[in-house]
Design a protein around this motif. Sequence first.
Motif, short mmCIF file in Angstrom:
data_model
loop_
_atom_site.label_atom_id
_atom_site.label_comp_id
_atom_site.label_asym_id
_atom_site.label_seq_id
_atom_site.Cartn_x
_atom_site.Cartn_y
_atom_site.Cartn_z
N LEU A 49 0.84 -1.34 0.08
CA LEU A 49 0.10 -0.01 0.07
C LEU A 49 0.83 1.25 0.09
CD1 LEU A 49 -2.70 -1.01 2.49
CD2 LEU A 49 -2.94 -0.68 0.20
N LYS A 50 1.87 1.04 0.75
CA LYS A 50 2.83 2.50 0.87
C LYS A 50 3.53 2.64 -0.57
CE LYS A 50 4.46 2.42 5.53
NZ LYS A 50 5.67 2.31 6.47
N SER A 51 3.73 1.48 -1.24
CA SER A 51 4.49 1.66 -2.60
C SER A 51 3.58 2.07 -3.67
CB SER A 51 4.99 0.12 -3.02
OG SER A 51 5.55 0.10 -4.30
N LEU A 52 2.18 1.65 -3.52
CA LEU A 52 1.25 2.09 -4.34
C LEU A 52 0.86 3.63 -4.03
CD1 LEU A 52 -1.05 1.83 -6.32
CD2 LEU A 52 -2.50 1.01 -4.45
N ALA A 53 0.95 4.01 -2.76
CA ALA A 53 1.00 5.61 -2.59
C ALA A 53 1.96 6.26 -3.39
CB ALA A 53 0.88 5.69 -1.19
N ASN A 54 3.04 5.79 -3.27
CA ASN A 54 4.20 6.65 -3.65
C ASN A 54 4.06 6.72 -5.40
OD1 ASN A 54 5.39 7.18 -1.18
ND2 ASN A 54 6.52 5.27 -1.34
N ARG A 55 3.31 5.84 -6.07
CA ARG A 55 3.25 5.83 -7.32
C ARG A 55 1.86 6.82 -7.80
NH1 ARG A 55 3.88 0.35 -6.70
NH2 ARG A 55 1.93 -0.03 -7.63
N LEU A 56 0.88 7.17 -6.86
CA LEU A 56 0.06 7.70 -7.35
C LEU A 56 -0.03 9.27 -7.61
CD1 LEU A 56 -2.74 5.98 -4.82
CD2 LEU A 56 -2.41 5.63 -7.53
N ALA A 57 -0.48 9.82 -8.48
CA ALA A 57 -0.34 11.23 -8.88
C ALA A 57 -1.09 12.10 -8.03
CB ALA A 57 -0.59 11.56 -10.45
N SER A 58 -2.39 11.72 -7.90
CA SER A 58 -3.52 12.33 -6.99
C SER A 58 -3.03 12.47 -5.59
CB SER A 58 -4.88 11.57 -7.29
OG SER A 58 -5.74 11.89 -6.33
N ASP A 59 -3.03 13.68 -5.00
CA ASP A 59 -2.82 13.61 -3.48
C ASP A 59 -3.77 13.05 -2.58
OD1 ASP A 59 -1.19 15.03 -1.48
OD2 ASP A 59 -3.18 16.09 -0.96
N GLU A 60 -4.90 13.31 -3.14
CA GLU A 60 -6.40 12.79 -2.42
C GLU A 60 -5.89 11.15 -2.43
OE1 GLU A 60 -10.18 13.87 -0.94
OE2 GLU A 60 -8.67 14.81 -1.84
N ALA A 61 -5.58 10.20 -3.48
CA ALA A 61 -5.73 9.13 -3.57
C ALA A 61 -4.29 8.60 -2.75
CB ALA A 61 -5.41 8.42 -4.91
N ARG A 62 -2.98 9.43 -2.95
CA ARG A 62 -2.08 9.18 -2.29
C ARG A 62 -2.12 9.13 -0.65
NH1 ARG A 62 0.88 12.05 -5.00
NH2 ARG A 62 0.69 14.01 -3.58
#
Length: 202
Positions: A49-62
């Motif tokens: 989940l942390k790795s996915l968060a780092n790849r997301l462009a949207s601040d909301e999703a991150r």
Amino acid sequence: MTATDPAILQYYLTLMNENMSLYAQVPDSREILGVAINSKNTITTQFELKSLANRLASDEARRYMSFMAQLEERGNVFKTLAVDKAFAVEALAVGKRYRRRGIGQMLLEEAVKQAKRTDYPLIKVSTGSKYAQRAALTCGQYRRHFSRPALTFRDDRGLPWMKNDLCYPHDAIEILLADLRPKATVVKKEPVCDRYGLEKYD
């Protein structure tokens, strides 16, 4: 945070494609009444989940994925219960018109059956909804493992992951567990009595 962010929706759609989710629907019209979005969790889920968060462009999703990773870390389910995987109910939702009819409870009970059929040692429900929490506890198979006010989850700067004030029923985040492992049977030993040499001989 909002569940309408496209990246968050994509995350849940990906989970639904794992073919572990459950639906309650009307047989004739196939109208969906409720859904339990399920997936497999392991001790590595928080890092994924942390790795996915780092790849997301949207601040909301991150922020949302980072919060989910922190919840996994704080819950510490796998080390606490010494299991290597869990059947996880990631989201439970019932249509507004069909609430208070036991549909959420039915989905959670069916999740337990599905987890047993697929040899999962544990089922885990992570939720911020009082209604979902009540439905799980009403099943009689789940117990509360972890509970914290939602605003106590904070980022590295000490700011709450939740930007907006929360209202009922979303005031606390809980993890509820159903331990599906076979219970060890305790063999009661008969007491051994010392007769002090007083046995009767014929």
